[in-house]
Design a protein around this motif. Structure first.
Motif, PDB file in Angstrom:
ATOM      1  N   THR A 115     -50.690   0.406 -32.882  1.00 40.25           N
ATOM      2  CA  THR A 115     -50.643  -0.377 -31.644  1.00 40.25           C
ATOM      3  C   THR A 115     -49.645   0.218 -30.655  1.00 40.25           C
ATOM      4  OG1 THR A 115     -48.966  -1.900 -32.529  1.00 40.25           O
ATOM      5  CG2 THR A 115     -51.264  -2.478 -32.883  1.00 40.25           C
ATOM      6  N   LEU A 145     -60.563  -4.439 -27.728  1.00 44.42           N
ATOM      7  CA  LEU A 145     -59.630  -4.358 -28.854  1.00 44.42           C
ATOM      8  C   LEU A 145     -59.831  -5.551 -29.783  1.00 44.42           C
ATOM      9  CD1 LEU A 145     -56.276  -3.116 -27.244  1.00 44.42           C
ATOM     10  CD2 LEU A 145     -58.166  -1.798 -28.180  1.00 44.42           C
ATOM     11  N   ALA A 261     -56.734  -2.134 -38.237  1.00 42.34           N
ATOM     12  CA  ALA A 261     -56.138  -2.151 -36.906  1.00 42.34           C
ATOM     13  C   ALA A 261     -55.289  -0.930 -36.614  1.00 42.34           C
ATOM     14  CB  ALA A 261     -55.275  -3.406 -36.750  1.00 42.34           C
ATOM     15  N   ASP A 265     -57.011   0.041 -32.629  1.00 40.48           N
ATOM     16  CA  ASP A 265     -56.564  -0.107 -31.242  1.00 40.48           C
ATOM     17  C   ASP A 265     -56.524   1.233 -30.534  1.00 40.48           C
ATOM     18  OD1 ASP A 265     -56.309  -2.822 -31.474  1.00 40.48           O
ATOM     19  OD2 ASP A 265     -54.174  -2.793 -31.924  1.00 40.48           O
ATOM     20  N   PRO A 356     -50.659  -4.234 -26.154  1.00 39.85           N
ATOM     21  CA  PRO A 356     -51.353  -3.954 -27.422  1.00 39.85           C
ATOM     22  C   PRO A 356     -50.459  -4.153 -28.636  1.00 39.85           C
ATOM     23  CG  PRO A 356     -51.785  -2.208 -25.824  1.00 39.85           C
ATOM     24  CD  PRO A 356     -50.668  -3.040 -25.260  1.00 39.85           C
ATOM     25  N   VAL A 357     -49.142  -3.956 -28.475  1.00 40.64           N
ATOM     26  CA  VAL A 357     -48.234  -4.083 -29.620  1.00 40.64           C
ATOM     27  C   VAL A 357     -48.109  -5.536 -30.054  1.00 40.64           C
ATOM     28  CG1 VAL A 357     -45.896  -3.676 -30.466  1.00 40.64           C
ATOM     29  CG2 VAL A 357     -46.965  -2.024 -28.920  1.00 40.64           C
ATOM     30  N   GLY A 360     -51.503  -6.800 -31.210  1.00 39.65           N
ATOM     31  CA  GLY A 360     -51.930  -6.174 -32.462  1.00 39.65           C
ATOM     32  C   GLY A 360     -51.155  -6.666 -33.659  1.00 39.65           C
ATOM     33  N   ASP A 489     -54.662 -12.602 -29.029  1.00 41.18           N
ATOM     34  CA  ASP A 489     -54.676 -11.872 -27.752  1.00 41.18           C
ATOM     35  C   ASP A 489     -54.270 -12.780 -26.591  1.00 41.18           C
ATOM     36  OD1 ASP A 489     -55.511  -9.604 -29.060  1.00 41.18           O
ATOM     37  OD2 ASP A 489     -57.636  -9.889 -28.604  1.00 41.18           O
TER      38      ASP A 489
END
Length: 515
Positions: A115, A145, A261, A265, A356-357, A360, A489
């Motif tokens: 991520t 994602l 994952a 991503d 994303p971090v 994720g 998310d």
């Protein structure tokens, strides 16, 4: 095989089930005792001795997941021959906190660095022309994602459950599962990718009232192509991970979903960026390329549908598995709208690398927990059954995080991984000079608060949702993870955007929240 009725103790021996007696007829309603041989009498009154190997795997029944696994219960007559049933089923989930943490730690860090890499990619590509002039691409980011979570993590959870209860042991079953599931996820990826592009167009049009047909076709082609290719690659990786972890004696529930994952991503975001950039370059000189790409992948749909329909293992899911992935896509798209509105402001451009971090990590942890709870429930019966392992509809936070059962123990372990994990990831981002953000103490405090609150909410929702779906005769492996990752998310993006706005409002100039 026959015997006289008085031979009551014969059911303690090992043997085989007579094919004329269904397995679910041999257990009493409380599932704790075997029916005595005297209950099975022939027409002439002669008793028929039925010798049973106790199998909790067969309790899974012929629900949706059994169709997906090609009636795997026929091949799994269980290695557990004990008739002494305690309050908790004997299962691979009887692990210590240390063993859970040890097995989860490495794939968690691996997924986290994936991520981080995805965040670094997003931090770079946000300055590309396609992201500047077709900002709806940002709306596709959480949706696509999340599609990885909706399809690959659901596949990982199903296969983890199947591996834990012994339904992946024969090459024939394994091959049927591979072909059926790969065709199935291509159908789902293509359809959901197309719907995600429509959602991106709508969400992009509502705030500004501006619509461009060329941009709409570009979004459709980029989304469908990315979803198709990413699902093909990640699906093959997941099958290899499940088989490998099983052979190594590792609980697949602990490693499969995070590893899904780890590259998911990065691969998905890199594909989306590259494909959208290439199609955007062709938009002016070769406008016909975008509709051709979109038409090509949609034209492949009938092929995958035919393959999935011919396979009995995936036929039922092909018709019934759409609701969670489509609703989850819509939820993730709302998170994408928040991301689009936030990073479009130069003051908050630094948020792109962290999105994303935080999303994720939260999605990975809650997917592990949901997969573990689902496997635990499958050990005790089938969806819809009243069971001591699924007694509560709305658990209290204390029962979720502070009780003595194995699922509460794993929730505590997963929650405790949040702070050290994010500290490592933040340091990595800072070392790579990503995000245009200086890691001041106040920034770290706000970021960690958002991350902890996100995971806390998700773990509690997972405990409630998996048990609720189980009681409603829904297989949590197929239904819970799409909702949970989509909520991750939305919650993660929302809390992160709120943190950046608060930091900007209180004037934390040293953190350089903007570009």
């Amino acid at each position: 095989m026959s015997a006289k009725p008085e031979q009551k103790d014969s059911h303690q021996a090992n043997g085989a089930v007579l094919p004329t007696v269904p397995m679910n007829c041999l257990a009493s309603p409380d599932r704790g005792q075997l029916v005595e041989p005297s209950d099975f009498l022939g027409p002439d009154g002669v008793g028929v001795e039925v010798v049973v190997l106790e199998s909790r795997a067969n309790a899974k029944g012929v629900r949706e997941e059994d169709a997906l696994l090609e009636n795997g219960s026929q091949s799994n007559e269980s290695d557990d021959t004990s008739t002494d049933r305690g309050p908790e089923p004997a299962s691979p989930l009887k692990e210590t906190s240390f063993s859970i943490g040890l097995q989860v730690l490495f794939p968690f860090l691996l997924a986290g660095f994936g991520t981080v890499a995805a965040g670094m990619v997003l931090d770079i590509v946000q300055h590309w022309d396609v992201f500047k002039y077709v900002t709806e691409v940002f709306i596709l980011v959480p949706a696509l994602l999340g599609l990885k979570g909706n399809l690959e993590m659901t596949l990982a959870s199903r296969l983890s459950t199947a591996a834990n209860i012994g339904q992946m042991d024969t090459p024939k079953e394994l091959w049927k599962m591979i072909t059926g599931n790969m065709a199935l996820i291509q159908v789902q990826a293509t359809v959901v990718g197309f719907l995600a592009s429509i959602a991106a167009v709508i969400f992009g049009w509502i705030p500004d009232g501006h619509f461009s047909l060329d941009h709409a076709v570009l979004l459709c082609a980029s989304s469908v192509a990315t979803a198709f290719i990413a699902s093909l690659v990640l699906g093959m990786i997941m099958i290899g991970v499940i088989i490998g972890s099983r052979k190594m004696g590792i609980n697949p529930d602990n490693v499969a979903t995070p590893i899904a994952a780890s590259l998911g991503d990065l691969i998905t975001l890199a594909l989306l960026s590259g494909i959208s950039w290439g199609l955007y370059k062709e938009l002016e000189s070769k406008a016909y390329v975008n509709p051709l790409v979109c038409a090509f992948f949609i034209a492949l749909l009938p092929i995958w549908i035919i393959i999935a329909k011919k396979n009995a293992a995936t036929r039922e899911v092909l018709y019934s598995g759409w609701e969670p992935v489509i609703i989850a896509m819509a939820i993730s798209s709302v998170g994408g709208l928040i991301l689009d509105r936030t990073v479009s402001d130069p003051n908050f451009a630094g948020m792109a690398v962290f999105t994303p971090v935080i999303n994720g990590v939260g999605g990975n942890l809650v997917a592990v927990q949901a997969s573990r709870i689902s496997t635990y429930l499958h050990m005790s019966g089938m969806p819809g059954e009243s069971s001591e392992t699924a007694p509560r509809k709305c658990p209290s936070p204390c029962s979720t995080f502070f009780s003595s059962d194995v699922n509460s123990r794993s929730a505590r372990v997963l929650f405790l991984l949040v702070v050290p994990g994010h500290l490592v990831f933040l340091y990595t981002i800072s070392s790579m000079q990503g995000g245009h953000t200086t890691l001041t103490l106040i920034f770290i405090v706000f970021y960690m608060t958002a991350a902890l609150l996100q995971v806390l909410i998700l773990l509690y929702i997972a405990d409630w949702m998996v048990h609720w779906m189980w009681g409603r005769d829904l297989d949590p492996d197929n239904f819970s993870i799409p909702y949970l990752t989509a909520l991750g998310d939305l919650i993660g993006t929302g809390l992160l955007a709120l943190s950046f706005h608060i930091l900007w409002l209180i004037g934390d100039r040293d953190s350089d929240v903007g570009d």
